[in-house]
Design a protein around this motif. Structure first.
Motif, PDB file in Angstrom:
ATOM      1  N   PRO A  38       0.803  -1.228   0.000  1.00  0.00           N
ATOM      2  CA  PRO A  38       0.000   0.000   0.000  1.00  0.00           C
ATOM      3  C   PRO A  38       0.833   1.274   0.000  1.00  0.00           C
ATOM      4  CG  PRO A  38      -0.032  -1.025   2.176  1.00  0.00           C
ATOM      5  CD  PRO A  38       0.636  -2.005   1.241  1.00  0.00           C
ATOM      6  N   GLN A  39       2.001   1.246   0.638  1.00  0.00           N
ATOM      7  CA  GLN A  39       2.824   2.452   0.652  1.00  0.00           C
ATOM      8  C   GLN A  39       3.394   2.790  -0.722  1.00  0.00           C
ATOM      9  OE1 GLN A  39       3.010   0.525   3.811  1.00  0.00           O
ATOM     10  NE2 GLN A  39       1.562   2.142   4.300  1.00  0.00           N
ATOM     11  N   ALA A  40       3.404   1.838  -1.628  1.00  0.00           N
ATOM     12  CA  ALA A  40       3.909   2.074  -2.987  1.00  0.00           C
ATOM     13  C   ALA A  40       2.787   2.328  -3.983  1.00  0.00           C
ATOM     14  CB  ALA A  40       4.753   0.877  -3.439  1.00  0.00           C
ATOM     15  N   ALA A  41       1.550   2.298  -3.549  1.00  0.00           N
ATOM     16  CA  ALA A  41       0.421   2.430  -4.470  1.00  0.00           C
ATOM     17  C   ALA A  41       0.370   3.815  -5.093  1.00  0.00           C
ATOM     18  CB  ALA A  41      -0.886   2.129  -3.735  1.00  0.00           C
ATOM     19  N   ALA A  42       0.224   3.854  -6.413  1.00  0.00           N
ATOM     20  CA  ALA A  42       0.091   5.123  -7.120  1.00  0.00           C
ATOM     21  C   ALA A  42      -0.923   5.036  -8.253  1.00  0.00           C
ATOM     22  CB  ALA A  42       1.452   5.574  -7.662  1.00  0.00           C
ATOM     23  N   THR A  43      -1.039   3.883  -8.904  1.00  0.00           N
ATOM     24  CA  THR A  43      -1.955   3.732 -10.028  1.00  0.00           C
ATOM     25  C   THR A  43      -3.342   3.298  -9.570  1.00  0.00           C
ATOM     26  OG1 THR A  43      -1.438   1.390 -10.403  1.00  0.00           O
ATOM     27  CG2 THR A  43       0.030   3.016 -11.417  1.00  0.00           C
ATOM     28  N   GLY A  44      -4.296   3.366 -10.478  1.00  0.00           N
ATOM     29  CA  GLY A  44      -5.643   2.951 -10.149  1.00  0.00           C
ATOM     30  C   GLY A  44      -5.734   1.491  -9.745  1.00  0.00           C
ATOM     31  N   SER A  45      -4.999   0.621 -10.452  1.00  0.00           N
ATOM     32  CA  SER A  45      -5.042  -0.809 -10.115  1.00  0.00           C
ATOM     33  C   SER A  45      -4.395  -1.075  -8.762  1.00  0.00           C
ATOM     34  CB  SER A  45      -4.354  -1.630 -11.201  1.00  0.00           C
ATOM     35  OG  SER A  45      -2.995  -1.252 -11.353  1.00  0.00           O
ATOM     36  N   TYR A  58       5.260   7.698  -4.834  1.00  0.00           N
ATOM     37  CA  TYR A  58       4.752   8.994  -5.287  1.00  0.00           C
ATOM     38  C   TYR A  58       4.221   9.842  -4.138  1.00  0.00           C
ATOM     39  CZ  TYR A  58       1.464  12.351  -7.276  1.00  0.00           C
ATOM     40  OH  TYR A  58       0.767  13.491  -7.570  1.00  0.00           O
ATOM     41  N   TYR A  59       3.509   9.225  -3.180  1.00  0.00           N
ATOM     42  CA  TYR A  59       2.836   9.993  -2.142  1.00  0.00           C
ATOM     43  C   TYR A  59       3.746  10.405  -0.990  1.00  0.00           C
ATOM     44  CZ  TYR A  59      -1.631   9.425  -4.381  1.00  0.00           C
ATOM     45  OH  TYR A  59      -2.671   9.517  -5.278  1.00  0.00           O
ATOM     46  N   ARG A  60       5.037  10.092  -1.083  1.00  0.00           N
ATOM     47  CA  ARG A  60       5.972  10.452  -0.013  1.00  0.00           C
ATOM     48  C   ARG A  60       5.988  11.963   0.246  1.00  0.00           C
ATOM     49  NH1 ARG A  60       9.975   8.776  -2.357  1.00  0.00           N
ATOM     50  NH2 ARG A  60      11.234  10.599  -2.831  1.00  0.00           N
ATOM     51  N   THR A  61       6.065  12.751  -0.810  1.00  0.00           N
ATOM     52  CA  THR A  61       6.134  14.201  -0.625  1.00  0.00           C
ATOM     53  C   THR A  61       4.818  14.764  -0.080  1.00  0.00           C
ATOM     54  OG1 THR A  61       5.522  14.527  -2.952  1.00  0.00           O
ATOM     55  CG2 THR A  61       7.874  14.480  -2.419  1.00  0.00           C
ATOM     56  N   ILE A  62       3.710  14.157  -0.436  1.00  0.00           N
ATOM     57  CA  ILE A  62       2.411  14.612   0.051  1.00  0.00           C
ATOM     58  C   ILE A  62       2.284  14.329   1.539  1.00  0.00           C
ATOM     59  CG2 ILE A  62      -0.077  14.254  -0.168  1.00  0.00           C
ATOM     60  CD1 ILE A  62       0.502  13.577  -3.144  1.00  0.00           C
ATOM     61  N   ALA A 114      -2.384  -0.315  16.742  1.00  0.00           N
ATOM     62  CA  ALA A 114      -1.912   1.029  16.384  1.00  0.00           C
ATOM     63  C   ALA A 114      -0.482   1.018  15.878  1.00  0.00           C
ATOM     64  CB  ALA A 114      -2.047   1.959  17.593  1.00  0.00           C
ATOM     65  N   ALA A 115       0.364   0.135  16.454  1.00  0.00           N
ATOM     66  CA  ALA A 115       1.766   0.068  16.012  1.00  0.00           C
ATOM     67  C   ALA A 115       1.883  -0.297  14.544  1.00  0.00           C
ATOM     68  CB  ALA A 115       2.537  -0.936  16.874  1.00  0.00           C
ATOM     69  N   ASP A 116       0.891  -0.982  13.993  1.00  0.00           N
ATOM     70  CA  ASP A 116       0.919  -1.305  12.565  1.00  0.00           C
ATOM     71  C   ASP A 116       0.751  -0.050  11.710  1.00  0.00           C
ATOM     72  OD1 ASP A 116       1.155  -4.076  13.094  1.00  0.00           O
ATOM     73  OD2 ASP A 116      -1.013  -4.226  13.374  1.00  0.00           O
ATOM     74  N   PHE A 117      -0.031   0.888  12.197  1.00  0.00           N
ATOM     75  CA  PHE A 117      -0.147   2.166  11.492  1.00  0.00           C
ATOM     76  C   PHE A 117       1.143   2.966  11.607  1.00  0.00           C
ATOM     77  CE2 PHE A 117      -4.693   1.282  11.596  1.00  0.00           C
ATOM     78  CZ  PHE A 117      -5.084   1.742  10.341  1.00  0.00           C
ATOM     79  N   VAL A 118       1.796   2.883  12.766  1.00  0.00           N
ATOM     80  CA  VAL A 118       3.095   3.550  12.913  1.00  0.00           C
ATOM     81  C   VAL A 118       4.060   3.031  11.851  1.00  0.00           C
ATOM     82  CG1 VAL A 118       5.089   3.903  14.430  1.00  0.00           C
ATOM     83  CG2 VAL A 118       2.767   4.006  15.375  1.00  0.00           C
ATOM     84  N   THR A 119       4.102   1.713  11.701  1.00  0.00           N
ATOM     85  CA  THR A 119       4.972   1.121  10.685  1.00  0.00           C
ATOM     86  C   THR A 119       4.614   1.614   9.302  1.00  0.00           C
ATOM     87  OG1 THR A 119       5.231  -0.870  12.022  1.00  0.00           O
ATOM     88  CG2 THR A 119       5.790  -1.053   9.696  1.00  0.00           C
ATOM     89  N   GLY A 120       3.336   1.609   8.977  1.00  0.00           N
ATOM     90  CA  GLY A 120       2.912   2.009   7.647  1.00  0.00           C
ATOM     91  C   GLY A 120       3.204   3.466   7.349  1.00  0.00           C
ATOM     92  N   ILE A 121       2.886   4.358   8.267  1.00  0.00           N
ATOM     93  CA  ILE A 121       3.082   5.786   8.014  1.00  0.00           C
ATOM     94  C   ILE A 121       4.557   6.125   7.943  1.00  0.00           C
ATOM     95  CG2 ILE A 121       2.669   8.101   8.959  1.00  0.00           C
ATOM     96  CD1 ILE A 121      -0.007   6.948  10.069  1.00  0.00           C
ATOM     97  N   ARG A 122       5.369   5.493   8.778  1.00  0.00           N
ATOM     98  CA  ARG A 122       6.814   5.725   8.668  1.00  0.00           C
ATOM     99  C   ARG A 122       7.354   5.207   7.339  1.00  0.00           C
ATOM    100  NH1 ARG A 122       8.874   4.511  14.937  1.00  0.00           N
ATOM    101  NH2 ARG A 122       8.177   6.537  15.763  1.00  0.00           N
ATOM    102  N   ARG A 123       6.849   4.066   6.883  1.00  0.00           N
ATOM    103  CA  ARG A 123       7.282   3.559   5.573  1.00  0.00           C
ATOM    104  C   ARG A 123       6.930   4.547   4.461  1.00  0.00           C
ATOM    105  NH1 ARG A 123       5.282  -0.745   3.089  1.00  0.00           N
ATOM    106  NH2 ARG A 123       7.253  -1.477   2.177  1.00  0.00           N
ATOM    107  N   ALA A 124       5.814   5.251   4.615  1.00  0.00           N
ATOM    108  CA  ALA A 124       5.419   6.227   3.610  1.00  0.00           C
ATOM    109  C   ALA A 124       6.432   7.359   3.476  1.00  0.00           C
ATOM    110  CB  ALA A 124       4.045   6.793   3.950  1.00  0.00           C
ATOM    111  N   CYS A 125       7.268   7.546   4.483  1.00  0.00           N
ATOM    112  CA  CYS A 125       8.308   8.589   4.464  1.00  0.00           C
ATOM    113  C   CYS A 125       9.663   8.053   4.035  1.00  0.00           C
ATOM    114  CB  CYS A 125       8.435   9.233   5.851  1.00  0.00           C
ATOM    115  SG  CYS A 125       6.893   9.901   6.528  1.00  0.00           S
TER     116      CYS A 125
END
Length: 584
Positions: free
Chosen positions: A55-62, A147-151, A129-140
């Protein structure tokens, strides 16, 4: 023109068994899966069979579709009303003294895995909640190249430094700076870079969803393969044949109130190399839904005229507009801008030029985004013509000192090659309704990169065109993404070189308004101030992109959005489906 945490460990086996028993007794989803010897209710769709499930790498519609099937977001947008609704978070609150969102999470959602040998879908542990911590940190994490890293970095405190670091020399310890915390298993806090209340809408993004840290730690980049992936959403992957086919089964461990109302138990996603093959698969009943246009149907209508009744027009997400340079005459005059907006017959353009592949728009924020006004409200002439009022256009041009276009200077419409057709349409509009010679509007086509350079607010005045096409597809479904991020606000990219006004103050105030109803009202006011009869018109919205899909008569959904994006909201009549497939 603008578009590490340690693995979760249970304290003892008793906790594990109590949790599993609770799931067995009361946590199954609303849809009961068919028995092994029964044919499951199956939806067959056309799509990209690539298993891009991170999910952290998702950018396209598919990729967004897979993320929606596999991973629950904190909040949801109801597929029918498109209003914010609970998902994995049951409640949320914003502290404007610390710019921190606090989310209360459900304790009854499981990470599940489909066992390769038996095919059984097995719950492993709760989502915490720690799973969200992992996910949001991965987004950075710049190593993902997402693509969504800068956002995310623009909104989440502590994300910018790791997000902008060199991925080749990246130190994972930098991710500890990201200000997202698990207070306990069901309480998550996210501190922002400022009073960004609109971040609530952003939490819907796949980049901000929970992921299982222990699996990522064990398998690295291979964690999201069919063999290793853990998911928590409405569907579980059951088969992947690269470039050919993906199959999904309903997640039987999803709590009933999180499961959509549809009856689909299995989804089969298949690839087709071209439109003709896709059409043949549809005609043979092998696919239940495909993208198609009226033109695609012409060869088949003599034998199957009922195909037209199966064609459904669905709105897209990109809104196209005409942008005005307010840094030079004549569009520094608001009356000229109003005239050039009101002179555009959007209905005629969509009907005659786009052959139905669009929906006329008279304001900027489209349906589906938080804070959007109804498509037929807010703007000039709120009747069927939506934004078209030639009498008003003539009067405004006269107020600017150009009655019947007398003395109006030559202006340039700069566009990419495919956009020339709108320039020609606009030439006809100003000639017919304003009395301007067509030569007044000079059309110049450029390669896309060159066009971006020309329209930049930093482009020299003598090079900056007066007019150009401006399109925007959302990064996240909130009016702020349109009215601020898209370049309309004077503190954003502002390629229109507009001066800051009270309108910009209103949009900034809406960013910090906690009351959702009040914030939505502020966005409606902002759109009226920009696109009403007394509007500033930094741009003139023209149309919302649209497309069409062929849908079998045995497939239904409560909304177009659900039909295209939410498999668990789709209902299939298996009797009609199997009868048609047997007869083909």
């Amino acid at each position: 023109m603008w578009t590490r945490r340690q693995p979760h460990l249970f304290r003892n086996r008793l906790v594990v068994w109590l949790w599993i028993i609770s799931l067995v007794l009361g946590g199954r989803g609303a849809v009961t899966l068919a028995q092994p010897d029964a044919e499951p209710v199956t939806l067959h769709v056309l799509g990209d069979p690539a298993f891009d499930a991170d999910p952290q790498a998702a950018a396209t519609g598919s990729q967004f579709q897979l993320a929606g099937a596999f991973f629950l977001s904190l909040i949801d947008f109801d597929p029918v009303t498109r209003q914010i609704a609970p998902r994995l978070a049951t409640a949320w609150a914003f502290d404007d003294t610390t710019n921190t969102w606090t989310f209360s999470l459900r304790a009854d959602v499981s990470w599940v895995r489909r066992e390769t040998e038996t095919g059984a879908i097995v719950p492993l542990r709760p989502v915490v909640a720690a799973d969200f911590v992992t996910g949001i940190r991965r987004a950075c994490d710049p190593r993902l190249g997402n693509y969504y890293r800068t956002i995310v970095a623009s909104a989440v405190a502590g994300c910018q430094v790791p997000a902008e670091a060199d991925p080749l020399t990246f130190d994972p310890a930098l991710l500890e700076q990201v200000e997202v915390r698990a207070v306990d298993d069901t309480t998550l806090t996210i501190t922002l870079t400022g009073p960004r209340v609109y971040f609530l809408s952003m939490t819907w993004l796949p980049a901000l969803r929970a992921v299982p840290g222990e699996v990522i730690e064990q398998y690295g980049a291979d964690w999201a393969t069919l063999e290793h992936i853990l998911t928590n959403g409405p569907f579980v992957a059951s088969l992947s044949i690269p470039e050919v086919r993906l199959e999904f089964e309903r997640n039987p461990w999803l709590p009933a109130d999180l499961a959509g109302p549809g009856n689909v138990e299995r989804v089969v996603l298949v690839n087709a190399p071209d439109t003709t093959t896709a059409m043949l698969l549809y005609l043979d009943g092998e696919i239940d839904r495909i993208p198609a246009s009226r033109e695609d149907l012409h060869p088949y209508l003599p034998d199957d005229p009922g195909l037209l009744d199966q064609l459904v027009l669905v709105a897209g997400e990109v809104v196209w507009s005409l942008a005005f340079d307010q840094g030079q005459p004549p569009f520094d005059d608001v009356h000229v801008r109003r005239a050039f907006s009101a002179v555009i017959d959007r209905e005629a353009y969509v009907t005659d030029i786009l052959p139905g592949a669009g929906v006329p728009m008279m304001h900027w924020v489209p349906p589906g985004a938080f804070g959007a006004s109804p498509i037929d409200q807010v703007g000039i002439d709120q009747g069927p013509s939506r934004g078209f009022d030639p009498d008003f256009a003539r009067a405004e041009l006269a107020l600017a000192g150009y009655p019947d276009c007398q003395g109006f200077p030559e202006v340039t419409y700069a566009t990419f090659p495919e956009g020339q057709i709108f320039g020609e349409f606009l030439q006809g509009m100003i000639q017919t309704h304003l009395g301007c010679p067509m030569e007044v509007l000079r059309i110049e086509a450029y390669e896309f990169v060159t066009l971006l350079e020309l329209i930049s607010k930093d482009s020299p005045g003598e090079q900056h065109p007066e007019l150009w096409p401006a399109g925007w597809g959302p990064d996240y479904p909130d009016a702020n993404n349109w009215l601020y991020d898209a370049g309309l606000h004077c503190e954003s990219t502002n390629d229109m070189r507009a001066a800051c006004t009270a309108w910009d103050d209103l949009v900034l105030a809406a960013q910090t308004e906690i009351d959702l109803d009040r914030r939505a009202a502020m966005y409606r006011e902002a759109e009226e101030l920009m696109f009403g009869y007394a509007g500033e018109f930094r741009i003139a919205p023209i149309f919302l992109s649209a497309g069409s899909v062929l849908v079998k008569p045995w497939v239904s959904a409560p909304s177009d959005y659900a039909l295209l994006n939410r498999w668990d909201w789709i209902t299939v009549d298996p009797v009609l489906q199997q009868a048609a497939r047997a007869a083909s």
